[in-house]
Scaffold this motif. Structure first.
Motif, PDB file in Angstrom:
ATOM      1  N   GLY A 229       8.002  -0.874  -6.951  1.00 41.90           N
ATOM      2  CA  GLY A 229       7.845   0.284  -7.162  1.00 41.90           C
ATOM      3  C   GLY A 229       6.601   0.719  -7.005  1.00 41.90           C
ATOM      4  N   LEU A 230       5.408  -0.008  -7.411  1.00 43.41           N
ATOM      5  CA  LEU A 230       4.374   0.574  -7.410  1.00 43.41           C
ATOM      6  C   LEU A 230       3.635   0.469  -5.809  1.00 43.41           C
ATOM      7  CD1 LEU A 230       2.336  -1.517 -10.485  1.00 43.41           C
ATOM      8  CD2 LEU A 230       3.045   1.147 -10.025  1.00 43.41           C
ATOM      9  N   LEU A 231       4.136  -0.576  -5.132  1.00 40.23           N
ATOM     10  CA  LEU A 231       3.899  -0.771  -3.561  1.00 40.23           C
ATOM     11  C   LEU A 231       4.694   0.425  -2.880  1.00 40.23           C
ATOM     12  CD1 LEU A 231       4.374  -4.470  -3.213  1.00 40.23           C
ATOM     13  CD2 LEU A 231       2.314  -3.443  -2.823  1.00 40.23           C
ATOM     14  N   THR A 232       5.795   0.711  -3.100  1.00 39.84           N
ATOM     15  CA  THR A 232       6.341   1.860  -2.306  1.00 39.84           C
ATOM     16  C   THR A 232       5.749   3.114  -2.758  1.00 39.84           C
ATOM     17  OG1 THR A 232       8.391   0.750  -2.296  1.00 39.84           O
ATOM     18  CG2 THR A 232       8.651   2.883  -2.117  1.00 39.84           C
ATOM     19  N   ALA A 233       5.463   3.512  -3.828  1.00 38.61           N
ATOM     20  CA  ALA A 233       4.777   4.692  -4.501  1.00 38.61           C
ATOM     21  C   ALA A 233       3.411   4.847  -3.698  1.00 38.61           C
ATOM     22  CB  ALA A 233       4.568   4.999  -5.989  1.00 38.61           C
TER      23      ALA A 233
ATOM     24  N   ASN B  23       7.090  -0.474   7.623  1.00 33.99           N
ATOM     25  CA  ASN B  23       8.523  -0.080   7.497  1.00 33.99           C
ATOM     26  C   ASN B  23       8.741   1.143   6.461  1.00 33.99           C
ATOM     27  OD1 ASN B  23       7.992  -1.077   4.838  1.00 33.99           O
ATOM     28  ND2 ASN B  23       9.096  -2.972   5.096  1.00 33.99           N
ATOM     29  N   GLY B  24      10.001   1.295   6.186  1.00 30.20           N
ATOM     30  CA  GLY B  24      10.320   2.365   5.280  1.00 30.20           C
ATOM     31  C   GLY B  24       9.640   2.678   4.096  1.00 30.20           C
ATOM     32  N   ASN B  25       9.168   1.460   3.400  1.00 26.07           N
ATOM     33  CA  ASN B  25       8.648   1.123   2.104  1.00 26.07           C
ATOM     34  C   ASN B  25       7.092   1.388   2.249  1.00 26.07           C
ATOM     35  OD1 ASN B  25      11.103   0.778   0.447  1.00 26.07           O
ATOM     36  ND2 ASN B  25      10.938  -1.283   0.915  1.00 26.07           N
TER      37      ASN B  25
ATOM     38  N   ASP C 239       5.423  -0.903   3.762  1.00 25.83           N
ATOM     39  CA  ASP C 239       4.862  -2.166   3.992  1.00 25.83           C
ATOM     40  C   ASP C 239       4.375  -2.500   5.443  1.00 25.83           C
ATOM     41  OD1 ASP C 239       5.506  -2.806   1.351  1.00 25.83           O
ATOM     42  OD2 ASP C 239       7.532  -3.545   2.277  1.00 25.83           O
ATOM     43  N   LEU C 240       3.144  -3.147   5.414  1.00 29.20           N
ATOM     44  CA  LEU C 240       2.783  -3.486   6.758  1.00 29.20           C
ATOM     45  C   LEU C 240       3.275  -4.875   7.211  1.00 29.20           C
ATOM     46  CD1 LEU C 240       0.234  -2.744   8.732  1.00 29.20           C
ATOM     47  CD2 LEU C 240      -1.146  -4.349   7.716  1.00 29.20           C
ATOM     48  N   ILE C 241       4.096  -4.456   8.448  1.00 31.28           N
ATOM     49  CA  ILE C 241       4.724  -5.522   9.337  1.00 31.28           C
ATOM     50  C   ILE C 241       3.810  -6.279  10.072  1.00 31.28           C
ATOM     51  CG2 ILE C 241       6.653  -5.912  10.885  1.00 31.28           C
ATOM     52  CD1 ILE C 241       7.911  -3.199  10.009  1.00 31.28           C
ATOM     53  N   GLN C 242       3.042  -5.646  10.694  1.00 27.45           N
ATOM     54  CA  GLN C 242       2.052  -6.221  11.828  1.00 27.45           C
ATOM     55  C   GLN C 242       0.975  -5.167  12.059  1.00 27.45           C
ATOM     56  OE1 GLN C 242       4.246  -7.403  15.272  1.00 27.45           O
ATOM     57  NE2 GLN C 242       2.404  -7.705  16.461  1.00 27.45           N
ATOM     58  N   SER C 243      -0.232  -5.818  12.523  1.00 27.15           N
ATOM     59  CA  SER C 243      -1.356  -4.958  12.870  1.00 27.15           C
ATOM     60  C   SER C 243      -1.709  -5.497  14.252  1.00 27.15           C
ATOM     61  CB  SER C 243      -2.522  -4.960  12.146  1.00 27.15           C
ATOM     62  OG  SER C 243      -2.739  -6.605  11.839  1.00 27.15           O
ATOM     63  N   ILE C 244      -1.716  -4.220  15.233  1.00 21.41           N
ATOM     64  CA  ILE C 244      -2.252  -4.497  16.551  1.00 21.41           C
ATOM     65  C   ILE C 244      -3.568  -3.961  16.854  1.00 21.41           C
ATOM     66  CG2 ILE C 244      -1.340  -4.037  18.933  1.00 21.41           C
ATOM     67  CD1 ILE C 244       1.408  -4.011  17.727  1.00 21.41           C
ATOM     68  N   THR C 245      -4.433  -4.389  17.539  1.00 21.00           N
ATOM     69  CA  THR C 245      -5.705  -3.865  17.715  1.00 21.00           C
ATOM     70  C   THR C 245      -5.789  -3.608  19.402  1.00 21.00           C
ATOM     71  OG1 THR C 245      -6.825  -4.924  15.936  1.00 21.00           O
ATOM     72  CG2 THR C 245      -8.336  -4.147  17.973  1.00 21.00           C
TER      73      THR C 245
ATOM     74  N   GLY D   3      15.520  -0.880  14.712  1.00 21.73           N
ATOM     75  CA  GLY D   3      14.701  -1.754  14.208  1.00 21.73           C
ATOM     76  C   GLY D   3      14.164  -1.151  12.685  1.00 21.73           C
ATOM     77  N   SER D   4      13.161  -1.825  12.241  1.00 20.83           N
ATOM     78  CA  SER D   4      12.765  -1.482  10.918  1.00 20.83           C
ATOM     79  C   SER D   4      11.665  -0.713  10.827  1.00 20.83           C
ATOM     80  CB  SER D   4      12.794  -2.734   9.824  1.00 20.83           C
ATOM     81  OG  SER D   4      11.736  -3.533  10.492  1.00 20.83           O
ATOM     82  N   VAL D   5      10.914  -0.335  12.042  1.00 20.34           N
ATOM     83  CA  VAL D   5       9.833   0.517  11.853  1.00 20.34           C
ATOM     84  C   VAL D   5       9.908   1.893  11.783  1.00 20.34           C
ATOM     85  CG1 VAL D   5       7.947   1.250  13.347  1.00 20.34           C
ATOM     86  CG2 VAL D   5       8.584  -1.194  13.656  1.00 20.34           C
ATOM     87  N   ALA D   6       9.235   2.219  10.728  1.00 19.31           N
ATOM     88  CA  ALA D   6       9.270   3.722  10.182  1.00 19.31           C
ATOM     89  C   ALA D   6       8.285   4.493  10.573  1.00 19.31           C
ATOM     90  CB  ALA D   6       9.665   3.892   8.672  1.00 19.31           C
ATOM     91  N   VAL D   7       7.093   4.002  10.576  1.00 16.25           N
ATOM     92  CA  VAL D   7       5.805   4.652  10.686  1.00 16.25           C
ATOM     93  C   VAL D   7       4.932   3.987  11.563  1.00 16.25           C
ATOM     94  CG1 VAL D   7       3.809   5.647   9.610  1.00 16.25           C
ATOM     95  CG2 VAL D   7       5.793   5.893   8.494  1.00 16.25           C
ATOM     96  N   ILE D   8       4.051   4.392  12.524  1.00 12.46           N
ATOM     97  CA  ILE D   8       2.634   3.981  13.141  1.00 12.46           C
ATOM     98  C   ILE D   8       1.682   4.424  12.685  1.00 12.46           C
ATOM     99  CG2 ILE D   8       1.787   3.390  15.540  1.00 12.46           C
ATOM    100  CD1 ILE D   8       4.673   2.300  15.109  1.00 12.46           C
ATOM    101  N   ASP D   9       0.945   3.480  12.080  1.00 12.20           N
ATOM    102  CA  ASP D   9      -0.214   4.037  11.188  1.00 12.20           C
ATOM    103  C   ASP D   9      -1.466   3.774  11.898  1.00 12.20           C
ATOM    104  OD1 ASP D   9      -1.797   5.150   8.968  1.00 12.20           O
ATOM    105  OD2 ASP D   9      -1.434   3.277   7.823  1.00 12.20           O
TER     106      ASP D   9
END
Length: 704
Positions: free
Chosen positions: A277-281, A469-471, A473-479, A522-528
């Motif tokens: 819950g804290l991570l998602t918030a 993803n939708g929560n 959470d960082l799935i992967q980082s790409i430089t 797929g599970s990707v929700a946001v490109i940060d």
């Protein structure tokens, strides 16, 4: 059967029933103990060489693993939603009560009211001061609301650190009890007390994280994460809040699995509990709200700035200095339509005017001279500077345009009423921010007017994208290090499989907006954007800042917008009038003292429709500024209410599972009293059997 065998049989029954009475009395003593699991005592025959040799007592906890699993799941879900709901409820409260005179909504309403009053009396110093004060108060309230939301993110992170520490302590205690239970089992001793204590600790652990439970053959339990990582073996695993090494503002959660020194990211594997819950918030719900507030604040500032840039103060200011645009002098001009740049004296009479026809690529002076201005920003600036012939100076340095009149004269810029200038949906003065009323250190809008064939101008630095993803959470980082020479080259690189092509699609539209939309599958929700060290030429502006990529940058606009210092010090600089584009001849009145055209434009701007992006890339289209504010607050309130409802539902399910579990595992006094009677009678019967065998011994001895 020998008399000795009878004696041993009676003795075993006596000891077994004595222990059973002790178990029953322990159950009765713990009838009101929270989380206590009833111990069931039963006797079983012992056999040696095919003959009965008495009984032994078997003590087991009356645990129902299915009800226990349902109860643990209920605890985890309740912990998750309670943690998130509490933070979201406080976040939406940051907007204030819409009916309150101190809320952010009231500040916007006051701004609109003061704009209407200014339009009705544009020459009033009091009306100007009231309007300027309202602008200042509105953006201060927006900043305060943003600070509240941003502070809650920090609070969530601090709570996460504490929750992880508490989780580690509980895991360590469960692990120690596992060893104790196994020791008791192997020694044939009663381990139910340790098992009950371990069960209570697992209930506490479920409040923080979800896990899978497997009973071990030798006693104790095996706990694993949902992905299968062992939480303890000979020692407990250890969770940790990662040390951020990639520039991300907040790190995830890692685990050093039991029996291993490896450190693995486990953020996505935590599906419920307070930590989830804290991570998602922290990483999704609160950033989404902050992002929406940044969009709203920027839309409000942009509407005011566009209107203010089309007007002028009375008398006109001696100079106008724009904002950092991120543009290079070599960029294509990409303006259409027409505008007029003018120099006027203190009475508003025209000294020199330059009519700019972007479609024809020409400049026309008051004297009728026509010159070409070239197709680049630098070419336009140079041609405009020459056209003024010394009455004004125009420059463009490091992405910033400035315009200054000679002596005490003033400068003004006006849109052509029938064919207004346009680049990215804004007039020439508004695009460069020459006469903004609201300022910021970062771009307010992201319609850059850049085209794919423009040189991207990045010669150093790189940008690190975060796939979330939708929560959150960082799935992967790409430089990515920008290559090629044009923006088309960057777009092609981003869409390549080696960068973002597997997760999202990048595109540059006709207004110069760069969007990166996650693929539908797929599970990707946001490109940060985690970090960005790119700089466009000498502008000092990164690619992500120019185009509004990621989460943090666009959201931070709500913190950075404020009233322009010059207006705060001198409200008389408010652009309540407009330059008359028909007064291009020298000596004609270009800025009339009694005009309220600029004030009317400011009032109209506050009633204009705006489009707002969300963090996920969707849009709210054609909303009034009032409706847009209500929409953001409504979304925040709706999400908080939904989470509170889920928390209440999860709590209800948890209580139901707890009651069912207590019914199956708890102590029933009536049953225990019956058991006590049975064990007492059995004890008495065993005593009589021993007495009978003793009498038989005595008889045999007397016969000798």
């Amino acid at each position: 059967m020998s008399v000795n065998s009878i004696m041993n049989t009676g003795l075993s029954a006596l000891l077994a029933n004595q222990s059973a009475l002790r178990v029953t009395s322990n159950n009765i003593a713990n009838v009101n103990t929270e989380g206590y699991v009833r111990q069931d005592a039963r006797t079983a025959q012992t056999v040696l060489n095919g003959q009965g040799t008495g009984v032994e007592l078997i003590v087991q906890r009356a645990a129902d693993r299915f009800l226990a699993a349902a109860h643990l799941a209920g605890i985890s879900n309740a912990g998750q939603y309670q943690a998130t709901a509490g933070l979201l409820d406080r976040a939406q409260a940051g907007f204030g009560d819409p009916t309150s005179s101190t809320s952010m909504f009231a500040a916007v309403d006051n701004l609109m009211s003061d704009a209407a009053a200014l339009a009705s009396d544009a020459s009033s110093s009091l009306r100007k001061t009231d309007f300027v004060s309202s602008v200042n108060a509105t953006f201060q309230d927006i900043q305060a609301t943003f600070e509240t939301i941003d502070g809650l993110r920090d609070e969530a992170h601090q709570k996460l650190t504490v929750a992880v520490s508490d989780t580690n302590q509980i895991l360590s205690q469960i692990s120690l009890l596992n060893a104790e239970i196994q020791k008791f089992k192997m020694a044939g001793a009663d381990a139910t007390g340790a098992e009950t204590q371990q069960s209570q600790l697992m209930d506490q652990l479920a409040g923080y994280i979800d896990f899978k439970v497997t009973q071990r053959e030798l006693g104790g339990v095996e706990l694993r994460t949902t992905s299968g990582l062992l939480l303890f073996d000979h020692r407990a695993a250890e969770l940790a809040v990662n040390q951020s090494t990639d520039g991300a503002r907040y790190p995830g959660v890692s685990i050093s699995p039991a029996g291993s020194d490896a450190e693995l990211d486990v953020t996505r594997q935590i599906q419920s509990g307070e930590i989830r819950g804290l991570l998602t918030a922290r990483d999704s719900d609160l950033p989404d709200l902050a992002y929406s507030l940044g969009e709203y604040a920027s839309a409000l500032a942009d509407q005011l700035n566009q209107a203010h840039n089309e007007g002028t103060a009375v008398p006109a200011p001696t100079s106008l200095t724009g904002r950092e645009t991120g543009l290079l002098g070599t960029d294509a001009l990409n303006f259409t339509g027409a505008a007029t740049f003018a120099v006027v004296d203190s009475s508003g009479r025209t000294i020199e005017s330059v009519q700019v026809d972007f479609d024809a690529g020409t400049l026309t002076t008051s004297a009728g001279g026509v010159t070409a201005m070239g197709g680049t920003v630098a070419g336009f600036t140079s041609a405009l500077n020459s056209a003024f012939g010394g009455s004004a100076t125009v420059s463009f340095t490091d992405g910033v345009m400035s315009l200054s009149a000679t002596g005490t004269n003033g400068v003004a810029v006006a849109q052509d009423p029938t064919n207004p200038s346009d680049r990215g949906g804004r007039g020439v003065s508004a695009f460069f921010g020459l006469n903004d009323v609201v300022t910021t250190s970062r771009p307010v809008f992201y319609q850059t007017g850049l085209s794919g064939t423009d040189t991207h101008g990045v010669t150093s630095g790189d940008i690190t994208f975060g796939i979330r993803n939708g929560n959150g959470d960082l799935i992967q980082s790409i430089t990515y290090t920008p290559g090629g020479t044009t923006f088309d080259d960057i777009i092609n690189d981003l869409n390549g499989a080696g960068v973002l092509g597997s997760f999202a699609t990048a595109s540059l539209d006709a207004n110069g907006s760069l969007t990166i939309s996650p693929n539908t599958a797929g599970s990707v929700a946001v490109i940060d954007v985690i970090s960005d060290t790119t700089l466009r030429g000498t502008t000092g502006t990164s690619l992500s800042a120019i185009f509004g990529l990621g989460i943090e940058g666009p959201a931070e606009r709500a913190r950075g917008l404020s009233l322009k210092d010059e207006l705060s010090l001198s409200p008389s600089l408010l652009a309540t009038s407009k330059f008359d584009t028909t007064a291009t001849a020298v000596g004609s009145v270009g800025v009339a003292a009694g005009s309220n055209d600029g004030a009317l434009a400011l009032q109209g701007a506050l009633g204009s429709a705006v489009n707002l992006r969300t963090m996920q890339g969707t849009e709210y289209l054609n909303l009034s500024l009032t409706d847009a504010a209500a929409q953001i607050a409504s979304d925040a309130g709706s999400k908080a209410t939904t989470l509170l409802n889920r928390a209440e539902a999860s709590e209800a399910l948890r209580e139901e599972a707890k009651l069912r579990r207590a019914s199956a595992e708890g102590v029933n006094l009536d049953e225990e009293m019956v058991n006590m009677t049975v064990f007492q009678q059995s004890y008495s019967a065993a005593s009589r059997l021993i007495q009978a065998s003793k009498d038989m011994y005595d008889t045999l001895l007397n016969m000798v």
